[in-house]
Design a protein around this motif. Structure first.
Motif, short mmCIF file in Angstrom:
data_model
loop_
_atom_site.label_atom_id
_atom_site.label_comp_id
_atom_site.label_asym_id
_atom_site.label_seq_id
_atom_site.Cartn_x
_atom_site.Cartn_y
_atom_site.Cartn_z
N UNK A 85 5.22 2.20 -4.37
CA UNK A 85 4.24 1.33 -5.03
C UNK A 85 2.86 1.97 -5.00
N UNK A 86 2.09 1.97 -6.08
CA UNK A 86 2.48 1.42 -7.38
C UNK A 86 2.93 2.45 -8.40
N UNK A 87 2.70 3.75 -8.16
CA UNK A 87 2.86 4.65 -9.30
C UNK A 87 3.46 6.02 -8.99
N UNK A 88 4.16 6.13 -7.85
CA UNK A 88 4.74 7.44 -7.50
C UNK A 88 6.25 7.36 -7.44
N UNK A 89 6.90 8.47 -7.76
CA UNK A 89 8.34 8.57 -7.50
C UNK A 89 8.51 9.52 -6.32
N UNK A 90 9.31 9.09 -5.38
CA UNK A 90 9.52 9.88 -4.16
C UNK A 90 11.00 10.20 -3.98
N UNK A 91 11.25 11.35 -3.36
CA UNK A 91 12.61 11.68 -2.93
C UNK A 91 12.49 12.03 -1.45
N UNK A 92 13.10 11.23 -0.61
CA UNK A 92 13.06 11.44 0.84
C UNK A 92 11.65 11.78 1.34
N UNK A 93 10.73 10.90 1.10
CA UNK A 93 9.35 11.04 1.60
C UNK A 93 8.56 12.19 0.98
N UNK A 94 9.08 12.77 -0.10
CA UNK A 94 8.29 13.81 -0.79
C UNK A 94 8.03 13.37 -2.22
N UNK A 95 6.85 13.72 -2.71
CA UNK A 95 6.47 13.23 -4.05
C UNK A 95 7.13 14.06 -5.15
N UNK A 96 7.78 13.34 -6.06
CA UNK A 96 8.48 13.98 -7.17
C UNK A 96 7.70 13.80 -8.47
N UNK A 97 7.04 12.67 -8.62
CA UNK A 97 6.35 12.37 -9.89
C UNK A 97 5.23 11.37 -9.67
N UNK A 98 4.31 11.37 -10.62
CA UNK A 98 3.23 10.37 -10.60
C UNK A 98 3.05 9.79 -12.00
N UNK A 99 2.65 8.54 -12.05
CA UNK A 99 2.43 7.88 -13.35
C UNK A 99 0.98 7.41 -13.42
N UNK A 100 0.43 7.46 -14.62
CA UNK A 100 -0.97 7.04 -14.81
C UNK A 100 -1.08 6.24 -16.10
#
Ligand code: BTN
Length: 350
Positions: free
Chosen positions: A202-217
């Motif tokens: 929340x609110x705008x990140x995609x994570x894989x096992x506590x690592x950031x994969x993507x962000x949305x804006x």
């Protein structure tokens, strides 16, 4: 670069691709769709010649044009042609051919280099370009993140994608637009890669096992309580191994290639994400998604039950994350048992 395994020839049913009028509107796109459908197998030159109503030399010259546009198309005697792989740079004919396969489309603008795809959408909308529209770039020079941050956007196979919409609905209708898109992009990526470990932070990140994969804006312009324009940007680490990122980012980031253990077909993936975002947009403005959002959030919530710290403008709070409320606010259970609604802030998992 080739990322389609070697294949033999496969007979393509003439009915597989529907040709609406007698004359095929765009022969290049048609050839590409035949090759996409058959990959990793070959499509016979004579089948292509028959469908396009042209000589085999004519087909060869189409293939040559597509190769000059950057595609790797192999030819083998007695077998025909096959798409050997997808380039790691955007190729407009290929992305358009994929969009036609997906049967949900919008006008796509692709750039080798741009300041920010969100900024380009803003300019296109201001120039009265028809919406919805999508902008893709191989590289961003001024990629923007949330809270005024920059988004590291090197060339080499990551996705920098933005959409422009003119929703013309009450602002309240799309207050949870990013959460809603995040849920659907997350679920799609899990299916595509074959994992259940991609989640939305929340609110705008995609994570894989506590690592950031993507962000949305998401950025909106509002006129008299109505959303005039809505820009939605997605930065997704796809084919660049994150060990090549600056050290400040590499430890905490992950790419789809890291997760899948091999190259991802950038055009296929991007076209499918475009379809998901367009569909999710349509659902979100019809105003009926609030309950669904609340239910579906539980499947993708990266923070549920975790101890977190939230920094808002003025304060720093620590507690246990307990999902979202009906308005999409994060529910933070404080040490004294009280639940605090959080509208925005920067979250660290403790
Ligand atoms: C964040 O996590 O802070 C959000 C990052 C959003 C990055 C994407 S990349 C495509 C689009 N263009 C931009 O300048 N930003 C978004």
């Amino acid at each position: 670069m080739p990322n389609y395994p070697k294949g033999q020839r496969k007979r393509i049913s003439p009915r597989k691709i529907q040709v609406k009028s007698k004359k095929i509107q765009d022969p290049n796109s048609f050839v590409l769709r035949m090759l996409i459908n058959a990959a990793p197998y070959y499509v016979s030159g004579s089948v292509l010649a028959e469908k396009l109503n042209m000589s085999r030399v004519g087909v060869w010259s189409r293939i040559d044009k597509l190769r000059k546009a950057g595609l790797t198309i192999e030819a083998a005697q007695n077998l025909g042609y096959r798409l050997a792989g997808e380039p790691n740079e955007f190729n407009l004919p290929l992305i358009n051919a994929w969009m036609k396969e997906n049967r949900k489309s919008c006008k796509i603008f692709a750039y080798d280099q741009i300041d920010s795809t969100n900024s380009e959408v803003e300019r296109l909308l201001a120039n009265n370009e028809k919406s919805p529209l999508a902008v893709l770039a191989n590289q961003q020079l001024k990629g923007r993140g949330r809270l005024g941050r920059t988004w590291h956007s090197p060339k080499g196979g990551n996705l920098y994608l933005s959409f422009g919409f003119r929703p013309n609905v009450q602002a309240i209708r799309i207050r949870n637009f990013t959460l809603w898109q995040g849920i659907h992009i997350c679920k799609f990526l899990c299916d595509y890669i074959g994992t259940d470990k991609i989640k939305v932070k929340w609110p705008n990140d995609l994570y894989y096992k506590e690592k950031k994969l993507a962000g949305m804006l998401a950025e909106a312009s509002i006129d008299c309580e109505r959303i005039k324009t809505l820009i939605f940007g997605l930065g997704l680490n796809v084919n660049i191994p994150t060990k090549r990122f600056p050290t400040s980012l590499s430890k905490g980031s992950v790419s789809l290639q890291n997760i899948a253990g091999g190259q991802i077909r950038l055009h296929e993936l991007s076209s499918k994400i475009i379809k998901i975002v367009l569909q999710s947009f349509e659902r979100s403005i019809d105003g009926s998604v609030q309950n669904e959002l609340f239910e579906e959030w539980k499947d993708v919530d990266a923070l549920y039950g975790k101890s977190i710290q939230i920094k808002t403008g003025k304060e720093s709070l620590v507690g246990k994350s307990s999902g979202i409320d009906a308005e999409g606010n994060l529910q933070l259970k404080l040490r004294n048992g009280r639940i605090k609604n959080i509208h925005s802030g920067e979250i660290t998992i403790l």
